[in-house]
Design an enzyme around this catalytic site. Structure first.
Site, short mmCIF file in Angstrom:
data_model
loop_
_atom_site.label_atom_id
_atom_site.label_comp_id
_atom_site.label_asym_id
_atom_site.label_seq_id
_atom_site.Cartn_x
_atom_site.Cartn_y
_atom_site.Cartn_z
N ASP A 27 0.86 -1.17 0.00
CA ASP A 27 0.00 0.00 0.00
C ASP A 27 0.90 1.23 0.00
OD1 ASP A 27 -2.51 1.39 0.19
OD2 ASP A 27 -2.04 1.77 2.30
N ASP A 29 -0.31 5.12 0.72
CA ASP A 29 -0.64 6.09 1.76
C ASP A 29 -0.57 5.43 3.13
OD1 ASP A 29 -1.39 8.49 0.20
OD2 ASP A 29 -2.97 7.19 -0.59
#
Length: 343
Positions: A27, A29
């Site tokens: 991922d 963010d």
């Protein structure tokens, strides 16, 4: 290697994770960067993992930017990446729409450039208004400057009975100044106005996992994320292992209360966890030991005794809490135990 069915306690790995798995599905963010700035230790850790032969792929529910823009940003931060290394929920939702509409169909795009580019790549034509004769509505994160009028356009079209798609439903998104509303909050606006339900593509749902597998060809992947309800649940649904890092939206209390589908295989502070093994959490009667710590349930509270690395204490607490909760959510008081760790 898979610990997919072991959700009683965090798993151990005698081998560094970047050697035990061939691909990290990362991922962005809250894991690699926050608010556009690299998170501490992320650049060096990813460079070391890559140098050791691990393939790095960046899997994001944020549909705002194109893979080209994301790869350029990562490279500027010191994490060299190609557009092909980036998989977005915009790509996943565009494939979902294209599977249901004919080539060339018009689609009302409520979002940013990443969404429009992904739709065009699938042979669809993004339009701006509900009056442009769209065949469907697609909603993705449009950034903090998305105007209320865009939600109105989506609502007009959805109330006419058009199929409605959403890239993802993350309610929040981490930024440099804190936690801000995410695409899920915007989706709720249209849901309230229309009473309709969208088809959703992003993590933790199968369309995103399908998109990731198609684009990376990973054989032994590990999902690396900061969110229990997207990254970790997506790994659970896909039958692959996961590493939760504590650099984003999930805190220790939320981790202890996680139901089985939100329990990660491994837990670490940050991306340095990719470069090490993971210590064993061992049962000892009704207690659980990790490093110098012992965790157990006493009355209506989780109790932690010992000393050492605070993260080992958290791992022991996870084991005690998850064993107590079984297939449910742990409601024990963990305040004193967590305060003693000073995570």
């Amino acid at each position: 290697m898979s610990h997919q069915q072991d959700r009683v306690r965090p798993s151990a790995s005698a081998t560094a994770l970047n050697e035990a798995y061939d691909t990290a599905l990362l991922d962005l963010d809250g894991v690699v960067y926050a608010g556009g700035e690299a998170i501490v230790h992320s650049v060096d850790s990813l460079a070391a993992a890559r140098a050791g032969g691990m393939h790095l792929a960046y899997v994001t529910n944020n549909a705002l930017r194109t893979p080209d823009a994301v790869a350029e940003h990562l490279t500027e931060l010191g994490v060299p990446a190609e557009p092909s290394d980036v998989i977005t929920s915009a790509q996943a939702v565009a494939r979902l729409v294209a599977d249901q509409l004919p080539s060339g169909a018009r689609v009302l795009a409520i979002g940013g450039e990443g969404l429009r580019v992904a739709l065009r790549e699938r042979g669809l034509e993004p339009v701006e208004s509900a009056d442009d004769d769209p065949a469907a509505v697609v909603q993705g994160y449009g950034g903090p400057d998305m105007t209320w009028g865009r939600f109105a356009e989506a609502s007009y079209a959805v109330r006419r009975g058009l199929p409605w798609f959403a890239s993802n439903t993350d309610l929040t998104i981490p930024g440099a100044r804190g936690i801000a509303p995410g695409n899920g909050a915007a989706v709720e606006v249209v849901r309230i106005a229309t009473g309709a339900e969208p088809q959703v593509a992003g993590k933790p749902l199968p369309p995103m996992h399908r998109e990731t597998v198609l684009r990376t060809g990973a054989q032994r992947p590990i999902v690396v994320g900061d969110r229990l309800d997207t990254d970790i649940e997506g790994a659970f649904n896909g039958g692959v292992d996961s590493l939760l890092v504590l650099t984003g939206v999930t805190d220790a209390a939320q981790l202890l209360a996680a139901p089985p589908e939100h329990r990660p295989t491994y837990v670490d502070r940050d991306l340095r966890g990719l470069l090490t093994g993971q210590p064993e959490v061992t049962p000892d009667g009704d207690a659980y030991r990790c490093g110098g710590w012992t965790a157990l349930v006493r009355g209506d509270a989780l109790v932690l005794e010992g000393e050492g690395d605070a993260l080992d204490g958290l791992r022991a607490l996870c084991a005690a809490a998850w064993a107590f909760a079984g297939g449910g959510v742990c409601g024990l008081d963990a305040g004193k135990a967590l305060a003693s760790l000073q995570l």
